[in-house]
Structures are given as C-alpha cells and as structure tokens.
Design a protein around this motif. Structure first.
Motif, PDB file in Angstrom:
ATOM      1  N   ILE A  26       0.994  -1.444  -0.040  1.00 38.17           N
ATOM      2  CA  ILE A  26      -0.196  -0.484  -0.392  1.00 38.17           C
ATOM      3  C   ILE A  26       0.879   1.380   0.243  1.00 38.17           C
ATOM      4  N   SER A  27       1.601   1.395   0.379  1.00 40.35           N
ATOM      5  CA  SER A  27       3.017   2.683   1.007  1.00 40.35           C
ATOM      6  C   SER A  27       3.269   2.506  -0.508  1.00 40.35           C
ATOM      7  N   GLU A  28       3.819   1.550  -1.122  1.00 42.37           N
ATOM      8  CA  GLU A  28       4.650   1.683  -2.652  1.00 42.37           C
ATOM      9  C   GLU A  28       4.143   2.262  -3.213  1.00 42.37           C
ATOM     10  N   ARG A  29       1.907   1.810  -3.659  1.00 35.29           N
ATOM     11  CA  ARG A  29       1.326   1.934  -4.179  1.00 35.29           C
ATOM     12  C   ARG A  29       0.932   3.762  -4.000  1.00 35.29           C
ATOM     13  N   ASN A  30       0.802   4.433  -2.865  1.00 32.17           N
ATOM     14  CA  ASN A  30       0.948   5.424  -2.416  1.00 32.17           C
ATOM     15  C   ASN A  30       2.293   6.614  -3.486  1.00 32.17           C
ATOM     16  N   VAL A  31       3.326   5.907  -2.793  1.00 28.72           N
ATOM     17  CA  VAL A  31       4.318   6.738  -3.770  1.00 28.72           C
ATOM     18  C   VAL A  31       4.232   6.841  -5.133  1.00 28.72           C
ATOM     19  N   GLN A  32       3.792   5.425  -5.849  1.00 26.28           N
ATOM     20  CA  GLN A  32       3.907   5.871  -6.612  1.00 26.28           C
ATOM     21  C   GLN A  32       2.774   6.566  -7.520  1.00 26.28           C
ATOM     22  N   GLU A  33       1.329   6.660  -7.260  1.00 20.63           N
ATOM     23  CA  GLU A  33       0.756   7.229  -6.919  1.00 20.63           C
ATOM     24  C   GLU A  33       0.530   9.226  -6.682  1.00 20.63           C
ATOM     25  N   GLU A  34       1.589   9.460  -6.043  1.00 23.23           N
ATOM     26  CA  GLU A  34       1.693  10.214  -5.626  1.00 23.23           C
ATOM     27  C   GLU A  34       1.571  11.214  -6.596  1.00 23.23           C
ATOM     28  N   LYS A  35       0.388  13.112  -6.233  1.00 18.72           N
ATOM     29  CA  LYS A  35       0.112  14.155  -7.234  1.00 18.72           C
ATOM     30  C   LYS A  35       1.528  14.608  -7.596  1.00 18.72           C
ATOM     31  N   LEU A  36       1.445  14.288  -8.580  1.00 16.84           N
ATOM     32  CA  LEU A  36       2.458  15.531  -9.558  1.00 16.84           C
ATOM     33  C   LEU A  36       2.229  16.784 -10.242  1.00 16.84           C
ATOM     34  N   ASP A  37       3.004  18.274  -9.598  1.00  9.39           N
ATOM     35  CA  ASP A  37       2.678  19.117 -10.386  1.00  9.39           C
ATOM     36  C   ASP A  37       3.004  19.271 -12.290  1.00  9.39           C
ATOM     37  N   TRP A  38       3.880  18.811 -11.890  1.00  9.37           N
ATOM     38  CA  TRP A  38       4.022  19.114 -13.299  1.00  9.37           C
ATOM     39  C   TRP A  38       4.843  17.706 -13.501  1.00  9.37           C
ATOM     40  N   ALA A  39       3.653  17.079 -14.790  1.00  8.25           N
ATOM     41  CA  ALA A  39       3.934  15.159 -15.117  1.00  8.25           C
ATOM     42  C   ALA A  39       3.291  14.903 -16.051  1.00  8.25           C
ATOM     43  N   LEU A  40       4.089  13.328 -16.854  1.00  8.83           N
ATOM     44  CA  LEU A  40       3.179  13.213 -18.017  1.00  8.83           C
ATOM     45  C   LEU A  40       3.144  11.938 -17.271  1.00  8.83           C
ATOM     46  N   LYS A  41       2.002  11.460 -17.412  1.00  7.63           N
ATOM     47  CA  LYS A  41       1.238  10.000 -17.664  1.00  7.63           C
ATOM     48  C   LYS A  41       0.492   9.227 -18.931  1.00  7.63           C
ATOM     49  N   ILE A  42       1.793   7.702 -19.233  1.00  3.65           N
ATOM     50  CA  ILE A  42       1.302   7.411 -20.429  1.00  3.65           C
ATOM     51  C   ILE A  42       0.580   5.964 -19.587  1.00  3.65           C
ATOM     52  N   PRO A  43      -0.452   5.320 -19.668  1.00  5.97           N
ATOM     53  CA  PRO A  43      -1.219   3.838 -18.914  1.00  5.97           C
ATOM     54  C   PRO A  43      -0.268   2.716 -19.736  1.00  5.97           C
ATOM     55  N   LYS A  44      -0.992   2.963 -21.139  1.00  5.63           N
ATOM     56  CA  LYS A  44      -0.043   2.170 -22.088  1.00  5.63           C
ATOM     57  C   LYS A  44       0.974   1.470 -21.641  1.00  5.63           C
ATOM     58  N   ILE A  45       2.370   2.120 -21.245  1.00  3.70           N
ATOM     59  CA  ILE A  45       3.211   1.163 -20.851  1.00  3.70           C
ATOM     60  C   ILE A  45       3.884   2.096 -19.817  1.00  3.70           C
ATOM     61  N   ASP A  46       2.392   2.184 -18.318  1.00  2.33           N
ATOM     62  CA  ASP A  46       3.006   2.087 -17.210  1.00  2.33           C
ATOM     63  C   ASP A  46       3.660   2.916 -16.408  1.00  2.33           C
ATOM     64  N   LEU A  47       3.553   4.074 -17.179  1.00  3.86           N
ATOM     65  CA  LEU A  47       4.721   5.875 -17.329  1.00  3.86           C
ATOM     66  C   LEU A  47       3.394   6.957 -16.331  1.00  3.86           C
ATOM     67  N   TYR A  48       4.778   7.263 -15.532  1.00  5.42           N
ATOM     68  CA  TYR A  48       4.015   8.270 -14.317  1.00  5.42           C
ATOM     69  C   TYR A  48       5.077   9.095 -14.508  1.00  5.42           C
ATOM     70  N   ALA A  49       5.710   9.498 -14.382  1.00  5.99           N
ATOM     71  CA  ALA A  49       6.751  10.520 -13.831  1.00  5.99           C
ATOM     72  C   ALA A  49       6.394  12.057 -14.067  1.00  5.99           C
ATOM     73  N   GLY A  50       7.345  13.167 -13.343  1.00  4.61           N
ATOM     74  CA  GLY A  50       7.702  14.157 -13.217  1.00  4.61           C
ATOM     75  C   GLY A  50       8.542  14.925 -14.321  1.00  4.61           C
ATOM     76  N   ILE A  51       8.141  16.169 -14.308  1.00  4.63           N
ATOM     77  CA  ILE A  51       8.887  16.878 -15.289  1.00  4.63           C
ATOM     78  C   ILE A  51       9.273  18.125 -14.982  1.00  4.63           C
ATOM     79  N   LYS A  52      10.920  18.530 -15.955  1.00  6.90           N
ATOM     80  CA  LYS A  52      11.758  19.311 -14.908  1.00  6.90           C
ATOM     81  C   LYS A  52      11.632  20.245 -16.248  1.00  6.90           C
TER      82      LYS A  52
END
Length: 159
Positions: A26-52
């Motif tokens: 559950i903790s790992e899932r919460n970290v992965q789903e953390e709300k990012l202010d500037w991010a890219l999410k691509i469900p097909k390739i399981d990508l959710y990452a911050g942008i700088k």
C-alpha cells in the motif's frame, strides 16, 4: 498446551508478516500515485513521472526534461527522456506506443489529454519536430538503441 501456544505464536507471526507485506505494498502504491504538479502519464506503458525544465544530463538523470524553447501549455509541448543505460529511463517503453494511444500531460493543476498521431525516426540534428504549432500537441523524443545518429519521435494531438 505448549504445542498449541507455539502454533498460535507462529500463526500470529504469519499474520503480522502478511499485514506488514500488505502495508508495504500500500505504501509503495501511494508513492507511485503521488500527485505531481508537472508530469506525464501514459497508461499503456505504465508511465507516471515528473517533468523538470531542461534537457541536460543532470535533469534527464532525475526526470523527464522539457525543451526550454517549447511551450508549456499550448502549442507544441516538447519532452525528452532516457530510454536505457541510466538510473532513470522514463522513455524505455515509448517504442511500444501505437497510433491512437492516449497520453496525459499534467501542468498547472490541469490534465491535458492527447492521442498519438505520429511515430517517426528522425535525425539527431532534425529539430523541426520541436517547432511551435497552431494546434496543441505533445512531442516525446528519445534515443534509438545502436543508432546514435537517430531519435525516436512520438507526437500526439490534444483531444
């Protein structure tokens, strides 16, 4: 009696272990789903990452990089990331995207939705895909394995 107590003790230990495992998941899932202010999410390739901002090595070693010359919300938003051989390889699976796949771009508390429209191989010196456009699109660029002079370019149009 001792056998029963030992059995109960083992049972409690098993339950604690299972509970600990569940809370870790559950903790790992919460970290992965953390709300990012500037991010890219691509469900097909399981990508959710911050942008700088920036595409220098320091930036790409920690996040997806934004080409500083490109737009941030409207027009052509251009992003780059590593795909192999580094600590973070956020674009390692963009080669698996297909026309019609969905990309989400999160910025300024708004989620933009794009549909992949083009997948191209371009020369590393071809910057034309980074030019601003009248329509809203997102451009993702990364290296191509064993083809140093080329880049994979995925473009998606806002829907």
């Amino acid at each position: 009696m001792e056998v029963t107590n030992e059995k109960n003790k083992n049972s409690k230990t098993e339950n604690l272990s299972k509970k600990d495992d569940e809370s870790i998941q559950i903790s790992e899932r919460n970290v992965q789903e953390e709300k990012l202010d500037w991010a890219l999410k691509i469900p097909k390739i399981d990508l959710y990452a911050g942008i700088k901002e920036g595409t220098d090595d320091e930036t790409l070693n920690t996040a997806i990089g934004h080409f500083e010359e490109s737009e941030i919300e409207f027009g052509n938003v251009c992003l780059a990331a590593h795909n192999r051989g580094y600590n973070v390889n956020y674009f390692e699976n963009i080669k698996n995207l297909e026309i019609g796949d969905i990309i989400y771009y999160i910025v300024n508390d708004y989620v933009y939705e794009y549909k992949v429209s083009e997948i191209l191989v371009i020369y590393e010196t071809d910057w034309s895909m980074l030019e601003n456009t009248k329509d809203n699109r997102i451009t993702l660029i990364t290296c191509i394995e064993n083809r140093e002079e080329y880049r994979l370019c995925v473009q998606a149009i806002e829907i």
